[in-house]
Design a protein around this motif. Structure first.
Motif, short mmCIF file in Angstrom:
data_model
loop_
_atom_site.label_atom_id
_atom_site.label_comp_id
_atom_site.label_asym_id
_atom_site.label_seq_id
_atom_site.Cartn_x
_atom_site.Cartn_y
_atom_site.Cartn_z
N TYR A 222 0.92 -1.11 0.09
CA TYR A 222 0.18 -0.04 0.26
C TYR A 222 1.41 1.55 0.12
CZ TYR A 222 1.02 -1.12 4.51
OH TYR A 222 1.73 -0.99 6.14
N SER A 223 0.03 2.73 -0.29
CA SER A 223 0.86 3.83 -0.49
C SER A 223 2.17 4.14 0.79
CB SER A 223 0.27 5.44 -0.26
OG SER A 223 1.38 6.04 -1.11
N ASN A 224 3.40 4.21 0.71
CA ASN A 224 4.38 3.71 2.08
C ASN A 224 4.10 5.30 2.16
OD1 ASN A 224 6.99 2.01 2.14
ND2 ASN A 224 7.84 4.10 1.27
N VAL A 225 3.97 6.08 2.33
CA VAL A 225 3.58 7.93 2.90
C VAL A 225 2.86 7.39 3.98
CG1 VAL A 225 3.47 8.81 1.86
CG2 VAL A 225 1.85 8.17 1.70
N PHE A 226 2.20 6.31 4.87
CA PHE A 226 1.02 5.67 5.82
C PHE A 226 1.98 4.23 6.65
CE2 PHE A 226 -2.18 6.42 2.36
CZ PHE A 226 -2.45 7.64 2.68
N ASN A 227 3.11 4.65 5.73
CA ASN A 227 4.03 3.70 7.54
C ASN A 227 4.87 5.22 8.05
OD1 ASN A 227 3.87 1.00 6.55
ND2 ASN A 227 4.62 1.33 4.55
N TYR A 228 4.71 6.07 8.13
CA TYR A 228 4.58 7.29 8.82
C TYR A 228 3.71 7.17 10.15
CZ TYR A 228 8.53 7.80 5.74
OH TYR A 228 9.86 6.72 4.99
N PRO A 229 4.51 7.91 10.90
CA PRO A 229 3.17 8.33 12.30
C PRO A 229 2.64 9.47 12.08
CG PRO A 229 5.18 8.00 12.76
CD PRO A 229 5.78 7.42 11.75
N ALA A 230 1.57 10.14 12.29
CA ALA A 230 0.97 11.04 12.41
C ALA A 230 1.51 11.76 13.74
CB ALA A 230 -0.52 11.42 12.15
N TYR A 231 2.61 12.68 14.19
CA TYR A 231 2.72 12.78 15.48
C TYR A 231 1.76 13.85 16.11
CZ TYR A 231 7.28 10.59 14.71
OH TYR A 231 8.36 9.41 14.47
N THR A 232 1.91 15.07 15.20
CA THR A 232 1.07 15.81 16.12
C THR A 232 -0.26 16.31 15.00
OG1 THR A 232 2.05 17.86 15.21
CG2 THR A 232 3.20 17.02 16.59
N TRP A 233 -1.10 16.87 15.62
CA TRP A 233 -2.43 17.31 14.88
C TRP A 233 -1.96 17.74 13.68
CZ3 TRP A 233 -6.72 17.22 13.29
CH2 TRP A 233 -8.05 18.24 13.23
N ALA A 234 -0.76 18.94 13.59
CA ALA A 234 -1.22 19.70 12.18
C ALA A 234 -0.07 18.59 11.29
CB ALA A 234 0.80 20.21 12.58
#
Ligand SMILES: [Fe+2]
Ligand SMILES: [Fe+2]
Lengths: 123, 329
Positions: B125-137
């Motif tokens: 699946y798209s690689n970007v979603f293996n990174y976390p969303a640390y903050t609301w930003a």
């Protein structure tokens, strides 16, 4: 255990290697074709499918999937298995052949005759 | 055209069409050249089917997994309206997966098999979603810029040759315009807010820039393979062209807000009219896509948990007299 930035995930106490038995055929049930009517007076239009275990749930999923955003008056669901379709390979049976002008409005031209008649009777 | 030509299966360039009936292949290619769509029951080359299944299925998985980093912030989004909006966006993304799986299914791969291949790690699946969303930003940057990238890709693919995929993408693109506006609004709010808000959105942008540059994938090799996929309208634009289009549309908007992109070489080249940039780190991309990213394990574990814990409900509703039929369109 997975420790996530998402507290909802952490709370679930998920093992990292939580291997599960694979899905088997029909786990996601059969499919229904969904027909969507935008407003009263419009035709219902085919918009896609949903997987559902029965017609009632197919309507529920159809509403979520296809009536969630667009204006909707009504939807129908029909089991895919109950749809009988023609073959694209037989598409030639729909071709209107040129000699079938007799069943089109354009095949009837009366003005020539009317004008000729008027001209002849004026004299 | 391959109309009368004998196709040598040993010739590497022709491996994709080896064994195909040359007359049917010619008719198929002529139909696509005329701008007509291919429908599920039409004859199609094996490789066309295979590549489309892979592409549409992965696209579906990306929508499902993409809902996870964003879902992280639903309960903590600032204010009731943003919670509602984010919930609606995440629901859309899951709906997109349903539409895409339905399109892939018409090509003969069952939805159960697609889910199996996702949860065992066989499908990507798209690689970007293996990174976390640390903050609301981070969630705001995803909603604006990752969705922007997805839209460029989806608008291009919507002009492809496979009818069910195009129809799914048309519906998807309509919904994406809300995602983009919502994301932009959130980023603008932070960027025009207090110094702390500005700093938060700048840090998120800096974190997300490398994955965003990875988003469209490495430069396509110019090969017979990609040439055929372009002719079959499976692939509609090269990865580099889509990346350029993205930079063209969004770098000026980012700079408008006075935000800084972490690439000193990024600039519009006045001669070539294209963007110059530092080549993304493709080793990092490979490492992450092959399981080494910060969230790969979590994403799949969560998906397996959802599958396992919801299973009894689906089983309870199952009716043994029903039979599966491949959807029509
Ligand atoms: Fe989406
Ligand atoms: Fe989106």
């Amino acid at each position: 255990m997975i420790k996530s930035l998402d507290p909802r995930v952490t709370r679930e106490n998920i093992e990292e290697n939580n291997l599960i038995a694979p899905l088997t055929p029909m786990d996601n049930w059969e499919t229904y074709e969904v027909f969507h009517q935008k407003k009263r007076g419009d035709q219902h239009m085919h918009v896609g499918i949903v997987h559902a275990p029965n017609p009632e749930m197919a309507l529920l999923f159809g509403k979520e999937q296809y009536g969630r955003r667009s204006i909707t008056a009504n939807i129908w669901v029909v089991k895919t298995a109950n749809v009988f379709a023609s073959e694209y390979d037989d598409a030639d049976m729909f071709e209107t052949t040129p000699e079938k002008q007799y069943r089109e409005a354009g095949g009837y031209k009366v003005m020539d005759k009317i004008n000729k008649y008027k001209k002849a009777n004026k004299a | 055209m391959y109309g009368n030509a004998y196709i040598d299966p040993n010739e590497k360039a022709n491996a994709m069409i080896a064994g195909e009936d040359p007359i049917k292949l010619a008719e198929f290619e002529a139909r696509i050249a005329r701008g007509e769509k291919i429908e599920p029951k039409d004859w199609m080359p094996k490789e066309y089917r295979k590549q489309l299944i892979r592409m549409i299925e992965q696209h579906g998985h990306s929508e499902i997994i993409g809902a996870l980093p964003e879902g992280t912030w639903i309960t903590r989004a600032p204010g009731f309206r943003r919670k509602m909006a984010l919930m609606a966006k995440v629901q859309d993304e899951v709906g997109h997966a349903q539409l895409l799986y339905s399109a892939a299914e018409t090509l003969g791969k069952s939805r159960e098999d697609m889910t199996n291949d996702l949860i065992t790690g066989k499908s990507k699946y798209s690689n970007v979603f293996n990174y976390p969303a640390y903050t609301w930003a981070d969630a705001c940057i995803i909603a604006w810029l990752i969705d922007a990238g997805a839209i460029i890709n989806q608008v291009a693919n919507a002009k492809g040759s496979y009818g069910p995929y195009c129809r799914a993408l048309d519906r998807i693109c309509t919904e994406e315009s809300f995602h983009l506006k919502y994301g932009h609004d959130n980023v603008v709010t932070l960027a025009t807010g207090t110094p702390i808000q500005r700093q938060m959105v700048q840090e998120a942008l800096t974190r997300w820039w490398p994955p965003i540059m990875h988003f469209f994938g490495p430069s396509d090799k110019i090969s017979q393979h990609s040439e055929i996929l372009m002719r079959w309208k499976v692939k509609m634009a090269s990865n580099d062209d889509m990346r350029q289009q993205f930079l063209n549309m969004y770098v000026p908007k980012i700079w408008d807000l006075g935000l800084v992109l972490p690439d000193p070489n990024l600039k519009l080249n006045e001669e070539t009219k294209k963007w110059d940039y530092t080549e993304p780190d493709w080793e990092e991309f490979k490492r992450v896509i092959n399981g080494g990213g910060p969230c790969n394990a979590e994403r799949l574990a969560v998906r397996r948990m959802a599958e396992e814990r919801g299973r009894w409900v689906r089983k309870a509703l199952y009716n043994a007299t029903e039979k599966y039929v491949t959807p029509l369109a």
